[in-house]
Design a protein around this motif. Structure first.
Motif, PDB file in Angstrom:
ATOM      1  N   VAL A  34       2.316   2.513 -10.268  1.00 23.48           N
ATOM      2  CA  VAL A  34       2.239   2.263  -8.647  1.00 23.48           C
ATOM      3  C   VAL A  34       1.006   2.730  -8.141  1.00 23.48           C
ATOM      4  CG1 VAL A  34       3.699   2.642  -6.699  1.00 23.48           C
ATOM      5  CG2 VAL A  34       4.937   2.235  -8.723  1.00 23.48           C
ATOM      6  N   LYS A  35       0.388   4.003  -8.384  1.00 24.60           N
ATOM      7  CA  LYS A  35      -0.727   4.502  -7.888  1.00 24.60           C
ATOM      8  C   LYS A  35      -1.664   3.393  -7.949  1.00 24.60           C
ATOM      9  CE  LYS A  35      -3.836   8.477  -7.723  1.00 24.60           C
ATOM     10  NZ  LYS A  35      -3.806   9.803  -8.571  1.00 24.60           N
ATOM     11  N   ARG A  36      -2.268   2.896  -9.231  1.00 26.60           N
ATOM     12  CA  ARG A  36      -3.208   2.080  -9.203  1.00 26.60           C
ATOM     13  C   ARG A  36      -2.921   0.433  -8.587  1.00 26.60           C
ATOM     14  NH1 ARG A  36      -4.653  -2.736 -12.033  1.00 26.60           N
ATOM     15  NH2 ARG A  36      -6.638  -2.673 -12.556  1.00 26.60           N
ATOM     16  N   GLU A  37      -1.631  -0.011  -8.528  1.00 23.39           N
ATOM     17  CA  GLU A  37      -1.408  -1.252  -8.011  1.00 23.39           C
ATOM     18  C   GLU A  37      -1.489  -1.319  -6.507  1.00 23.39           C
ATOM     19  OE1 GLU A  37      -1.782  -3.993  -9.435  1.00 23.39           O
ATOM     20  OE2 GLU A  37      -1.278  -3.391 -11.674  1.00 23.39           O
ATOM     21  N   SER A  38      -1.220   0.147  -5.743  1.00 20.08           N
ATOM     22  CA  SER A  38      -1.157   0.175  -4.346  1.00 20.08           C
ATOM     23  C   SER A  38      -2.486   0.630  -3.746  1.00 20.08           C
ATOM     24  CB  SER A  38      -0.270   1.421  -4.133  1.00 20.08           C
ATOM     25  OG  SER A  38       1.060   0.871  -4.553  1.00 20.08           O
ATOM     26  N   ASP A  39      -3.286   0.925  -4.529  1.00 21.74           N
ATOM     27  CA  ASP A  39      -4.850   1.362  -4.101  1.00 21.74           C
ATOM     28  C   ASP A  39      -5.762  -0.010  -3.963  1.00 21.74           C
ATOM     29  OD1 ASP A  39      -7.221   2.488  -3.677  1.00 21.74           O
ATOM     30  OD2 ASP A  39      -7.385   3.522  -5.554  1.00 21.74           O
ATOM     31  N   ASP A  40      -5.919  -0.242  -2.633  1.00 21.25           N
ATOM     32  CA  ASP A  40      -6.639  -1.568  -2.331  1.00 21.25           C
ATOM     33  C   ASP A  40      -8.298  -1.346  -2.633  1.00 21.25           C
ATOM     34  OD1 ASP A  40      -7.363   0.139  -0.116  1.00 21.25           O
ATOM     35  OD2 ASP A  40      -6.827  -1.339   1.370  1.00 21.25           O
ATOM     36  N   GLY A  41      -8.672   0.230  -3.042  1.00 24.92           N
ATOM     37  CA  GLY A  41     -10.102   0.473  -3.175  1.00 24.92           C
ATOM     38  C   GLY A  41     -10.023   0.254  -4.739  1.00 24.92           C
ATOM     39  N   THR A  42      -9.245  -0.124  -5.423  1.00 26.12           N
ATOM     40  CA  THR A  42      -9.307  -0.411  -6.943  1.00 26.12           C
ATOM     41  C   THR A  42      -9.317  -1.856  -7.513  1.00 26.12           C
ATOM     42  OG1 THR A  42      -8.115   1.726  -7.627  1.00 26.12           O
ATOM     43  CG2 THR A  42      -8.326   0.072  -9.506  1.00 26.12           C
ATOM     44  N   PRO A  43     -10.437  -2.217  -7.738  1.00 27.87           N
ATOM     45  CA  PRO A  43     -10.756  -3.488  -8.108  1.00 27.87           C
ATOM     46  C   PRO A  43      -9.713  -4.239  -9.073  1.00 27.87           C
ATOM     47  CG  PRO A  43     -12.853  -2.892  -8.072  1.00 27.87           C
ATOM     48  CD  PRO A  43     -11.947  -1.566  -7.983  1.00 27.87           C
ATOM     49  N   GLY A  44      -9.037  -5.214  -9.064  1.00 25.60           N
ATOM     50  CA  GLY A  44      -7.931  -5.850 -10.076  1.00 25.60           C
ATOM     51  C   GLY A  44      -6.510  -5.345  -9.581  1.00 25.60           C
ATOM     52  N   SER A  45      -6.536  -4.198  -8.620  1.00 26.04           N
ATOM     53  CA  SER A  45      -4.962  -3.881  -8.186  1.00 26.04           C
ATOM     54  C   SER A  45      -4.292  -4.939  -7.330  1.00 26.04           C
ATOM     55  CB  SER A  45      -4.956  -2.576  -7.378  1.00 26.04           C
ATOM     56  OG  SER A  45      -5.631  -2.752  -6.358  1.00 26.04           O
ATOM     57  N   LEU A  46      -3.175  -4.906  -7.453  1.00 22.01           N
ATOM     58  CA  LEU A  46      -2.461  -5.961  -6.251  1.00 22.01           C
ATOM     59  C   LEU A  46      -2.730  -5.719  -5.060  1.00 22.01           C
ATOM     60  CD1 LEU A  46      -0.332  -8.001  -5.738  1.00 22.01           C
ATOM     61  CD2 LEU A  46       1.392  -6.136  -5.824  1.00 22.01           C
ATOM     62  N   ALA A  47      -2.905  -4.681  -4.518  1.00 23.10           N
ATOM     63  CA  ALA A  47      -3.329  -4.300  -2.984  1.00 23.10           C
ATOM     64  C   ALA A  47      -4.930  -4.803  -2.811  1.00 23.10           C
ATOM     65  CB  ALA A  47      -3.136  -2.887  -2.877  1.00 23.10           C
TER      66      ALA A  47
ATOM     67  N   LEU B  59       0.728  -1.196   0.060  1.00 23.73           N
ATOM     68  CA  LEU B  59       0.070  -0.246  -0.038  1.00 23.73           C
ATOM     69  C   LEU B  59       0.964   1.345   0.128  1.00 23.73           C
ATOM     70  CD1 LEU B  59      -2.776  -0.846   2.654  1.00 23.73           C
ATOM     71  CD2 LEU B  59      -3.001  -0.934   0.215  1.00 23.73           C
ATOM     72  N   GLU B  60       1.994   1.173   0.632  1.00 25.72           N
ATOM     73  CA  GLU B  60       2.844   2.427   0.686  1.00 25.72           C
ATOM     74  C   GLU B  60       4.164   2.551  -0.425  1.00 25.72           C
ATOM     75  OE1 GLU B  60       4.812   1.610   4.332  1.00 25.72           O
ATOM     76  OE2 GLU B  60       3.310   1.917   5.594  1.00 25.72           O
ATOM     77  N   GLN B  61       3.804   1.776  -1.388  1.00 29.82           N
ATOM     78  CA  GLN B  61       4.637   1.963  -2.732  1.00 29.82           C
ATOM     79  C   GLN B  61       4.554   3.602  -3.247  1.00 29.82           C
ATOM     80  OE1 GLN B  61       7.005  -0.661  -4.322  1.00 29.82           O
ATOM     81  NE2 GLN B  61       6.833  -0.513  -1.891  1.00 29.82           N
ATOM     82  N   VAL B  62       3.117   3.720  -3.318  1.00 25.86           N
ATOM     83  CA  VAL B  62       2.733   4.882  -4.194  1.00 25.86           C
ATOM     84  C   VAL B  62       3.409   6.131  -3.306  1.00 25.86           C
ATOM     85  CG1 VAL B  62       0.725   5.266  -2.858  1.00 25.86           C
ATOM     86  CG2 VAL B  62       0.804   6.452  -4.902  1.00 25.86           C
ATOM     87  N   GLU B  63       3.352   6.042  -1.894  1.00 25.29           N
ATOM     88  CA  GLU B  63       4.115   7.020  -1.233  1.00 25.29           C
ATOM     89  C   GLU B  63       5.575   7.287  -1.621  1.00 25.29           C
ATOM     90  OE1 GLU B  63       5.873   7.177   3.020  1.00 25.29           O
ATOM     91  OE2 GLU B  63       3.506   7.426   3.280  1.00 25.29           O
TER      92      GLU B  63
END
Length: 353
Positions: free
Chosen positions: A324-337, A219-223
């Protein structure tokens, strides 16, 4: 002796059935959820312990490589070989710590602060006029700031020099400063590393700390990319932040692999989530590996995270930031997070407090 989860699973079955099934066989489904969980946590604990052992060894080697104090301290030119050796050990220490920071932040929050907090976090509390001792600003970034004192990027200088309580980075200029660097600042880092290594060995790790902890590091990757725009990024003096991020993803993959056999017992949904998580790790690691070096790509001119232009998003940094913004967002379906959170929910692994 460390035994992989699939072998431990087989051994557990063998004890009951007097025959040892091959790893990955259908007989593994005879294990209970509690047994799968225990095996996964043991695997993760062994992984963390290995990296803490490496972290302690690297920090001790870093201290040992520091030049013996003399009247004019030391610098990158006067002690070139020693500084190069310290930088190499710093990078080794950084890699091992970044592979376990998700769990360490949970189980050793005080050590995580003294070891991994950034310069601005320390001086927000109080000024530190002696950057070479073992009080105030400490840890890997305090050492990094001194080792790369002559190579600090302009955006970092601009950010830090505007902070209250700022003191410029510098090499030790006197015998006393060189002695403090070696015997206090570096010794404090090595002592903290050794304490974590020793204390973790007897610690009873649980599934939330092991699994949810590493999800938090995803989750912190985007930071880590966001702060590049303001000079606040993590390993900002050595320009090593992308290497940090690669280590975070490697830790996520290793942790997921420990829990994967358990997830695959959860029927069609487990198999679907497993496929999605593996694809997410591949997207991130492929993007990181496609970039040469250890630093984040240069920011495009006029970069604005809130309103980037199409041209800015088409640059290497813009493409990386968007991914990174997309993959780190656990509210986005299909993201890694999101998919890692789904896997934890499916396994019934509680949220961290």
């Amino acid at each position: 002796m460390y035994i992989p989860a699939c072998l431990r699973s087989g051994l557990a079955i063998a004890a009951a059935a007097l025959s040892l099934p091959a790893c990955g066989s259908d007989n593994e489904t005879l294990l209970s959820d509690a047994e799968y969980e225990r095996n996964a946590v043991l695997d993760v604990k062994a992984y963390i312990q290995d990296n803490l052992d490496e972290f302690a060894a690297a920090t001790a080697a870093l201290q040992a490589a520091a030049p013996e104090p003399d009247a004019d301290g030391w610098s990158a030119t006067s002690d070139e070989e020693a500084v190069a050796a310290m930088k190499a050990e710093w990078k080794r220490a950084r890699q091992s710590y970044e592979r376990v920071e998700g769990a360490i932040a949970v189980v050793f929050p005080d050590f995580d602060y003294s070891t991994d907090a950034r310069y601005d976090a320390f001086i927000e509390v109080a000024a530190d006029d002696d950057l070479f001792d073992d009080e105030g600003v400490t840890g890997v970034h305090a050492v990094e700031r001194i080792l790369w004192a002559d190579q600090i990027p302009e955006p970092v200088l601009a950010f830090e020099s505007a902070l209250p309580n700022y003191s410029p980075a510098a090499f030790p200029a006197t015998e006393a400063e060189a002695a403090a660097f070696k015997d206090e600042l570096c010794a404090r880092l090595a002592d903290d590393a050794e304490a974590m290594k020793t204390q973790f060995r007897g610690l009873a790790l649980d599934a939330p700390s092991a699994y949810r902890g590493v999800i938090n590091s995803i989750l912190e990757q985007v930071e880590k990319t966001s702060k590049a725009a303001t000079g606040e990024e993590e390993s900002r003096y050595a320009q090593y932040t992308l290497a940090d991020m690669r280590a975070n993803v490697a830790a996520g993959e290793a942790t997921y692999e420990a829990f994967q056999p358990w997830l695959l017992t959860k029927g069609a949904e487990g198999a679907e989530v497993d496929k999605a998580v593996l694809a997410g790790f591949n997207r991130l690691s492929s993007a990181y590996d496609a970039i040469e070096g250890d630093a984040l790509p240069p920011l495009p001119e006029g970069w604005s995270e809130e309103a980037p232009t199409e041209e800015q998003l088409a640059t290497p940094f813009g493409e990386l930031f968007s991914l990174v913004k997309r993959e780190s967002d656990d509210g986005t379906p299909g993201s890694l997070a999101h998919d890692m959170t789904r896997s934890a929910d499916l396994l019934g692994i509680d949220q961290l407090p």
